[in-house]
Design a protein around this motif. Structure first.
Motif, PDB file in Angstrom:
ATOM      1  N   UNK A  24       0.862  -1.181   0.000  1.00 37.65           N
ATOM      2  CA  UNK A  24       0.000   0.000   0.000  1.00 37.65           C
ATOM      3  C   UNK A  24       0.897   1.229   0.000  1.00 37.65           C
ATOM      4  N   UNK A  25       0.953   1.926  -1.135  1.00 37.84           N
ATOM      5  CA  UNK A  25       1.674   3.200  -1.217  1.00 37.84           C
ATOM      6  C   UNK A  25       0.705   4.272  -0.753  1.00 37.84           C
ATOM      7  N   UNK A  26       1.069   5.020   0.273  1.00 36.97           N
ATOM      8  CA  UNK A  26       0.152   5.952   0.911  1.00 36.97           C
ATOM      9  C   UNK A  26       0.895   7.212   1.362  1.00 36.97           C
ATOM     10  N   UNK A  27       0.129   8.177   1.883  1.00 39.10           N
ATOM     11  CA  UNK A  27       0.705   9.407   2.430  1.00 39.10           C
ATOM     12  C   UNK A  27      -0.163   9.863   3.610  1.00 39.10           C
ATOM     13  N   UNK A  28       0.468  10.483   4.580  1.00 43.33           N
ATOM     14  CA  UNK A  28      -0.237  10.917   5.789  1.00 43.33           C
ATOM     15  C   UNK A  28      -1.298  11.972   5.484  1.00 43.33           C
ATOM     16  N   UNK A  29      -1.090  12.777   4.456  1.00 44.29           N
ATOM     17  CA  UNK A  29      -1.998  13.878   4.124  1.00 44.29           C
ATOM     18  C   UNK A  29      -3.168  13.440   3.236  1.00 44.29           C
ATOM     19  N   UNK A  30      -3.210  12.172   2.862  1.00 45.59           N
ATOM     20  CA  UNK A  30      -4.173  11.656   1.884  1.00 45.59           C
ATOM     21  C   UNK A  30      -5.419  11.112   2.577  1.00 45.59           C
ATOM     22  N   UNK A  31      -6.565  11.758   2.349  1.00 46.36           N
ATOM     23  CA  UNK A  31      -7.832  11.323   2.930  1.00 46.36           C
ATOM     24  C   UNK A  31      -8.229   9.908   2.534  1.00 46.36           C
ATOM     25  N   UNK A  56       3.379  -1.433   3.865  1.00 49.28           N
ATOM     26  CA  UNK A  56       2.951  -0.055   3.620  1.00 49.28           C
ATOM     27  C   UNK A  56       4.197   0.773   3.332  1.00 49.28           C
ATOM     28  N   UNK A  57       4.100   1.636   2.320  1.00 48.39           N
ATOM     29  CA  UNK A  57       5.199   2.525   1.958  1.00 48.39           C
ATOM     30  C   UNK A  57       4.685   3.954   1.980  1.00 48.39           C
ATOM     31  N   UNK A  58       5.245   4.757   2.868  1.00 51.46           N
ATOM     32  CA  UNK A  58       4.924   6.183   2.938  1.00 51.46           C
ATOM     33  C   UNK A  58       5.686   6.865   1.802  1.00 51.46           C
ATOM     34  N   UNK A  59       4.947   7.390   0.829  1.00 47.19           N
ATOM     35  CA  UNK A  59       5.606   7.946  -0.360  1.00 47.19           C
ATOM     36  C   UNK A  59       6.427   9.190  -0.054  1.00 47.19           C
ATOM     37  N   UNK A  60       6.071   9.915   1.000  1.00 42.93           N
ATOM     38  CA  UNK A  60       6.833  11.109   1.357  1.00 42.93           C
ATOM     39  C   UNK A  60       8.179  10.748   1.975  1.00 42.93           C
ATOM     40  N   UNK A  61       8.236   9.626   2.658  1.00 43.58           N
ATOM     41  CA  UNK A  61       9.473   9.159   3.281  1.00 43.58           C
ATOM     42  C   UNK A  61      10.330   8.337   2.310  1.00 43.58           C
ATOM     43  N   UNK A  62       9.727   7.877   1.221  1.00 47.87           N
ATOM     44  CA  UNK A  62      10.402   6.991   0.262  1.00 47.87           C
ATOM     45  C   UNK A  62      10.116   7.438  -1.164  1.00 47.87           C
ATOM     46  N   UNK A  63      10.446   8.685  -1.457  1.00 53.92           N
ATOM     47  CA  UNK A  63      10.127   9.262  -2.759  1.00 53.92           C
ATOM     48  C   UNK A  63      10.823   8.539  -3.904  1.00 53.92           C
ATOM     49  N   UNK A  64      12.040   8.055  -3.668  1.00 55.52           N
ATOM     50  CA  UNK A  64      12.764   7.332  -4.714  1.00 55.52           C
ATOM     51  C   UNK A  64      12.050   6.038  -5.087  1.00 55.52           C
ATOM     52  N   UNK A  65      11.551   5.331  -4.101  1.00 57.41           N
ATOM     53  CA  UNK A  65      10.825   4.091  -4.352  1.00 57.41           C
ATOM     54  C   UNK A  65       9.498   4.366  -5.064  1.00 57.41           C
ATOM     55  N   UNK A  73      -0.475   8.434  -7.957  1.00 59.07           N
ATOM     56  CA  UNK A  73      -1.601   8.808  -7.104  1.00 59.07           C
ATOM     57  C   UNK A  73      -1.609   7.872  -5.901  1.00 59.07           C
ATOM     58  N   UNK A  74      -2.160   8.359  -4.807  1.00 60.77           N
ATOM     59  CA  UNK A  74      -2.268   7.519  -3.611  1.00 60.77           C
ATOM     60  C   UNK A  74      -3.703   7.523  -3.118  1.00 60.77           C
ATOM     61  N   UNK A  75      -4.144   6.425  -2.518  1.00 56.37           N
ATOM     62  CA  UNK A  75      -3.349   5.212  -2.328  1.00 56.37           C
ATOM     63  C   UNK A  75      -3.213   4.427  -3.631  1.00 56.37           C
ATOM     64  N   UNK A  76      -2.113   3.710  -3.753  1.00 57.14           N
ATOM     65  CA  UNK A  76      -1.926   2.767  -4.847  1.00 57.14           C
ATOM     66  C   UNK A  76      -1.601   1.418  -4.228  1.00 57.14           C
ATOM     67  N   UNK A  77      -2.306   0.402  -4.663  1.00 56.94           N
ATOM     68  CA  UNK A  77      -2.063  -0.952  -4.194  1.00 56.94           C
ATOM     69  C   UNK A  77      -1.289  -1.710  -5.264  1.00 56.94           C
ATOM     70  N   UNK A  78      -0.194  -2.331  -4.836  1.00 57.68           N
ATOM     71  CA  UNK A  78       0.618  -3.167  -5.714  1.00 57.68           C
ATOM     72  C   UNK A  78       0.594  -4.577  -5.134  1.00 57.68           C
ATOM     73  N   UNK A  79       0.456  -5.570  -6.003  1.00 55.80           N
ATOM     74  CA  UNK A  79       0.522  -6.962  -5.575  1.00 55.80           C
ATOM     75  C   UNK A  79       1.697  -7.609  -6.301  1.00 55.80           C
ATOM     76  N   UNK A  80       2.573  -8.234  -5.516  1.00 53.67           N
ATOM     77  CA  UNK A  80       3.725  -8.933  -6.063  1.00 53.67           C
ATOM     78  C   UNK A  80       3.601 -10.400  -5.671  1.00 53.67           C
ATOM     79  N   UNK A  81       3.671 -11.277  -6.661  1.00 44.92           N
ATOM     80  CA  UNK A  81       3.635 -12.714  -6.384  1.00 44.92           C
ATOM     81  C   UNK A  81       4.845 -13.347  -7.045  1.00 44.92           C
ATOM     82  N   UNK A  82       5.567 -14.134  -6.280  1.00 46.26           N
ATOM     83  CA  UNK A  82       6.767 -14.806  -6.774  1.00 46.26           C
ATOM     84  C   UNK A  82       7.737 -13.812  -7.426  1.00 46.26           C
ATOM     85  N   UNK A  83       7.851 -12.628  -6.835  1.00 47.33           N
ATOM     86  CA  UNK A  83       8.789 -11.623  -7.315  1.00 47.33           C
ATOM     87  C   UNK A  83       8.337 -10.834  -8.526  1.00 47.33           C
ATOM     88  N   UNK A  84       7.108 -11.072  -8.983  1.00 45.83           N
ATOM     89  CA  UNK A  84       6.587 -10.396 -10.168  1.00 45.83           C
ATOM     90  C   UNK A  84       5.400  -9.517  -9.791  1.00 45.83           C
TER      91      UNK A  84
END
Length: 120
Positions: A24-31, A56-65, A73-84
């Motif tokens: 879950x890519x998210x931000x503290x300011x995001x409703x 969970x990845x705070x996009x403000x703390x991890x802008x490079x990622x 846009x946030x929130x963005x959900x990413x699903x990784x299975x078997x490294x893909x």
């Protein structure tokens, strides 16, 4: 299993060291992020989801990622299975929609999907 905050430094190890990872890519300011957070947390605590990493990845703390993952846009959900990466979508989800995605991720045969994609 509760959600886990991860950083850019931990991301690669997390997605390659586990069979299924929801991020879950998210931000503290995001409703919408604040609305989705409890739904995501609840899913992570369900016994049937044991073994799935809910990160969970705070996009403000991890802008490079966030930039490397193409998060626009946030929130963005990413699903990784078997490294893909098998799914990535912006927008908060309802609990039932998240549960449906979890079920689909569990059933997905990544090798078969890759083979089918290569033939297309």
């Amino acid at each position: 299993m509760a959600t886990t905050q991860i950083t850019s430094a931990e991301f690669e190890k997390t997605i390659t060291g586990n069979e299924i990872v929801f991020v879950d890519f998210w931000a503290t300011w995001c409703g919408p992020c604040r609305a989705f957070g409890p739904i995501y947390e609840e899913a992570s605590d369900k016994p049937e989801n044991k073994g799935i990493v809910f990160a969970k990845v705070d996009i403000d703390q991890n802008q490079d990622l966030a930039a490397a993952a193409g998060i626009q846009a946030v929130p963005t959900l990413m699903i990784v299975k078997d490294g893909t990466v098998v799914f990535q979508q912006a927008g908060a989800l309802r609990a039932e929609d998240l549960d449906d995605l979890i079920d689909q991720a569990k059933k997905l045969d990544v090798a078969a999907a890759k083979a089918e994609s290569a033939q297309a």
